[in-house]
Design a protein around this motif. Structure first.
Motif, PDB file in Angstrom:
ATOM      1  N   PHE A   2       0.833  -1.200   0.000  1.00  0.00           N
ATOM      2  CA  PHE A   2       0.000   0.000   0.000  1.00  0.00           C
ATOM      3  C   PHE A   2       0.871   1.254   0.000  1.00  0.00           C
ATOM      4  N   ALA A   3       1.869   1.280   0.879  1.00  0.00           N
ATOM      5  CA  ALA A   3       2.764   2.443   0.954  1.00  0.00           C
ATOM      6  C   ALA A   3       3.556   2.601  -0.341  1.00  0.00           C
ATOM      7  N   HIS A   4       3.955   1.476  -0.949  1.00  0.00           N
ATOM      8  CA  HIS A   4       4.705   1.533  -2.209  1.00  0.00           C
ATOM      9  C   HIS A   4       3.874   2.181  -3.312  1.00  0.00           C
ATOM     10  N   HIS A   5       2.574   1.859  -3.370  1.00  0.00           N
ATOM     11  CA  HIS A   5       1.726   2.413  -4.422  1.00  0.00           C
ATOM     12  C   HIS A   5       1.265   3.828  -4.117  1.00  0.00           C
ATOM     13  N   LEU A   6       1.537   4.307  -2.901  1.00  0.00           N
ATOM     14  CA  LEU A   6       1.333   5.728  -2.582  1.00  0.00           C
ATOM     15  C   LEU A   6       2.696   6.406  -2.539  1.00  0.00           C
ATOM     16  N   ALA A   7       3.387   6.353  -3.636  1.00  0.00           N
ATOM     17  CA  ALA A   7       4.777   6.830  -3.704  1.00  0.00           C
ATOM     18  C   ALA A   7       4.866   8.277  -3.224  1.00  0.00           C
ATOM     19  N   GLY A   8       5.875   8.518  -2.370  1.00  0.00           N
ATOM     20  CA  GLY A   8       6.109   9.864  -1.868  1.00  0.00           C
ATOM     21  C   GLY A   8       5.313  10.221  -0.636  1.00  0.00           C
ATOM     22  N   THR A   9       4.427   9.332  -0.196  1.00  0.00           N
ATOM     23  CA  THR A   9       3.635   9.597   1.011  1.00  0.00           C
ATOM     24  C   THR A   9       4.387   9.088   2.237  1.00  0.00           C
ATOM     25  N   PRO A  10       4.559   9.915   3.271  1.00  0.00           N
ATOM     26  CA  PRO A  10       5.225   9.438   4.495  1.00  0.00           C
ATOM     27  C   PRO A  10       4.511   8.221   5.070  1.00  0.00           C
ATOM     28  N   LEU A  11       5.278   7.342   5.734  1.00  0.00           N
ATOM     29  CA  LEU A  11       4.716   6.096   6.247  1.00  0.00           C
ATOM     30  C   LEU A  11       3.577   6.347   7.233  1.00  0.00           C
ATOM     31  N   THR A  12       3.707   7.393   8.026  1.00  0.00           N
ATOM     32  CA  THR A  12       2.650   7.690   9.003  1.00  0.00           C
ATOM     33  C   THR A  12       1.343   8.020   8.303  1.00  0.00           C
ATOM     34  N   GLN A  13       1.418   8.843   7.270  1.00  0.00           N
ATOM     35  CA  GLN A  13       0.216   9.200   6.529  1.00  0.00           C
ATOM     36  C   GLN A  13      -0.344   7.996   5.770  1.00  0.00           C
ATOM     37  N   ALA A  14       0.548   7.136   5.240  1.00  0.00           N
ATOM     38  CA  ALA A  14       0.090   5.930   4.547  1.00  0.00           C
ATOM     39  C   ALA A  14      -0.656   5.009   5.511  1.00  0.00           C
ATOM     40  N   ASN A  15      -0.134   4.893   6.734  1.00  0.00           N
ATOM     41  CA  ASN A  15      -0.800   4.055   7.735  1.00  0.00           C
ATOM     42  C   ASN A  15      -2.174   4.621   8.080  1.00  0.00           C
ATOM     43  N   GLU A  16      -2.272   5.941   8.215  1.00  0.00           N
ATOM     44  CA  GLU A  16      -3.555   6.570   8.505  1.00  0.00           C
ATOM     45  C   GLU A  16      -4.541   6.356   7.361  1.00  0.00           C
ATOM     46  N   ALA A  17      -4.046   6.441   6.125  1.00  0.00           N
ATOM     47  CA  ALA A  17      -4.926   6.241   4.964  1.00  0.00           C
ATOM     48  C   ALA A  17      -5.429   4.808   4.903  1.00  0.00           C
ATOM     49  N   LEU A  18      -4.561   3.837   5.198  1.00  0.00           N
ATOM     50  CA  LEU A  18      -4.979   2.440   5.184  1.00  0.00           C
ATOM     51  C   LEU A  18      -6.004   2.173   6.287  1.00  0.00           C
ATOM     52  N   ASN A  19      -5.774   2.755   7.466  1.00  0.00           N
ATOM     53  CA  ASN A  19      -6.752   2.618   8.553  1.00  0.00           C
ATOM     54  C   ASN A  19      -8.110   3.185   8.142  1.00  0.00           C
TER      55      ASN A  19
END
Length: 519
Positions: A450-467
């Motif tokens: 998920f984080a890989h396909h949201l390239a350039g997004t910080p891990l914290t924000q990627a985790n929030e988006a997945l949640n």
């Protein structure tokens, strides 16, 4: 006779492969009970088994609703499943030993009491923490209840009546495997996810009343003492590894806490093996069983196959509900072909085993299951069910159906009749550990993709988006939804690879020596 029983055996979604062996290996009473008491004891074991089984099969369908209602994170939601599986996996062998030592009916009733009290606490949980703790206590109850119910059933029926009793018990299991997810989805849509837990109360009252009033008490006069050191060590090791894997999305793989947790977990599992080696025959998992090459191969196959099964059935409802916009009832019904194939296809596998041999079935069954999961990873959940999900889930069910009965017989025959019950208990525990690791490990895979396909997004924000996606929040960005679609496909591909590896690995591990065929 065993071949006949295997033809009757029907395995549900997450039911381990060797429960029938536990029944077969339990000696019957010296004095037979009346037919009325036998029938009512059988009913008690069916209702008791349904407690854990309906609850477990319905839980995966309810997870999206629970995460939305309690605003839980991905890691917290995983622990709703993992807390239960952790305690169940670590304690189930001790629970079986306790039933042999203190009395099967007594431990069965104790398990029902613990499981029911925890179910009520789950249904009334005000937050995610209370729910996780209650689920852990449910796991302890299940670890007492499940092996005691199997042994109590085996002790009640003599050799000639056992085949018929197991057929009825297995048929009831097939019914609950079909009804559980659909019922769970309906309760989520029409009542509340809390109703899934509270449904256990009337089932428990019936099971406990029948067992207390009509079941006979039995125990093993040669039962060994309980291996508490092994149980506590393996529970701590599994907990550390599971926590470390589930913490990766929030903290990252290179985080010191994650690395310490994973390292500590592996060290504790090594310590567990050392404890079991020192205890020898008194261990809850005697390492001498693994001197059998076929037993080792069968457990490796079980670990990989049930890893794929557990991971797929955990994450698939999220895909159906969040991407395909299924209701919870529809998501439960989507799994119905899998249950029906597993329930009614097993009767044909005995004929296949006699013709082709168990080695061939234990090779091609997991490969077919892996192909089903691979097809599921390519499916578009937004398309019509019959064109997208149905072919894949049916192929997956066919592969599992081909695999489970010969796996059961292989475990039983690989160590000799004297150790068949213990070997089956170990294999059942391996299947549950596989499900435990699958939820946590595939969660890390899901987040990484998920984080890989949201390239350039910080891990914290990627985790929030997945949640936010998994919790069903509104106003999700289209790019995040597309990234979740790709991440779910990756998780299913990993599950498919594990099934394929299970079949190929078993074929290579059990290559015949000389001219002797492996059957």
């Amino acid at each position: 006779m065993i071949a006949t029983l295997l033809q009757h055996q029907m395995v549900g979604f997450m039911r381990p492969p060797c429960e029938t062996n536990v029944i077969l290996s339990t000696p019957a009473f010296g004095a037979a009970l009346s037919q009325r008491r036998e029938r009512l004891t059988l009913a008690a074991t069916i209702f008791g088994s349904s407690l854990a089984f309906v609850d477990g099969s319905a839980m995966n369908i309810a997870l999206p609703a629970i995460q939305h209602a309690l605003q839980a994170s991905v890691a917290s939601t995983q622990w709703i499943i993992n807390a239960y599986l952790l305690l169940l996996s670590a304690m189930v062998l001790v629970g079986g030993a306790a039933a042999d030592l203190y009395g099967r009916r007594r431990i069965f009733l104790l398990g029902i009491a613990v499981f029911t009290a925890a179910s009520i606490a789950c249904g009334l949980s005000p937050n995610i923490t209370a729910l996780i703790v209650s689920r852990a206590i449910q796991g302890v109850g299940g670890a007492l209840l499940i092996p005691a119910s199997l042994a109590m059933l085996g002790a009640t029926f003599g050799e000639h009546a056992r085949a018929h009793a197991i057929g009825i018990w297995a048929g009831a299991g097939a019914l609950t495997s079909a009804v559980g997810p659909v019922l769970g989805g309906w309760l989520v849509d029409q009542v509340s996810w809390r109703a899934i837990f509270l449904l256990n109360v009337p089932l428990a009252m019936v099971a406990a009343g029948l067992a207390a009033g009509f079941a006979g008490e039995s125990r093993d006069e040669n039962a060994k003492s309980l291996d508490w050191a092994g149980a506590i060590t393996v529970a701590a090791g599994l907990a550390a590894i599971t926590w470390g894997l589930s913490a990766i999305p929030a903290s990252g793989f290179s985080d010191k806490t994650v690395l310490v947790a994973l390292g500590s977990g592996f060290l504790l599992l090594l310590l567990f093996l050392a404890i079991e080696a020192r205890l020898g025959a008194r261990a809850m998992m005697p390492l001498s069983l693994y001197r059998s090459r076929r037993f080792s191969a069968a457990n490796a196959l079980t670990l990989l196959l049930y890893f794929g099964l557990g991971g797929a059935l955990y994450y698939l409802p999220f895909g159906l509900i969040r991407l395909g916009h299924y209701s919870a009832t529809q998501a439960g019904a989507a799994l119905l072909p899998f249950a029906l194939i597993m329930g009614f296809g097993a009767q044909f596998v005995g004929t296949l085993s006699d013709r082709f041999g168990s080695r061939q079935l234990l090779t091609f069954g997991p490969i077919i299951a892996g192909c089903g999961l691979a097809l599921l990873a390519l499916a578009d959940f937004r398309r019509a069910y019959w064109a997208g999900v149905f072919p894949a889930i049916s192929l997956f069910g066919i592969g599992m159906t081909i695999t489970v009965p010969p796996l059961t017989s292989t475990v039983m025959s690989s160590v000799g009749e004297a150790h068949a019950g213990l070997a089956s208990g170990v294999n059942n525990a391996v299947a549950r550990v596989a499900g435990l690791f699958a939820v946590a490990a595939l969660g890390a895979v899901l987040f990484a993709s998920f984080a890989h396909h949201l390239a350039g997004t910080p891990l914290t924000q990627a985790n929030e988006a997945l949640n936010a996606i998994l919790a069903g929040q509104a106003d999700i960005a289209e790019g995040a939804t597309a990234a979740f679609d790709q991440a779910l496909r990756m998780a299913l591909q990993v599950a498919a690879f594990c099934c394929l590896l299970a079949g190929i690995g078993f074929w290579l591990w059990t290559r015949p020596v000389g001219t002797q065929p492996a059957r």
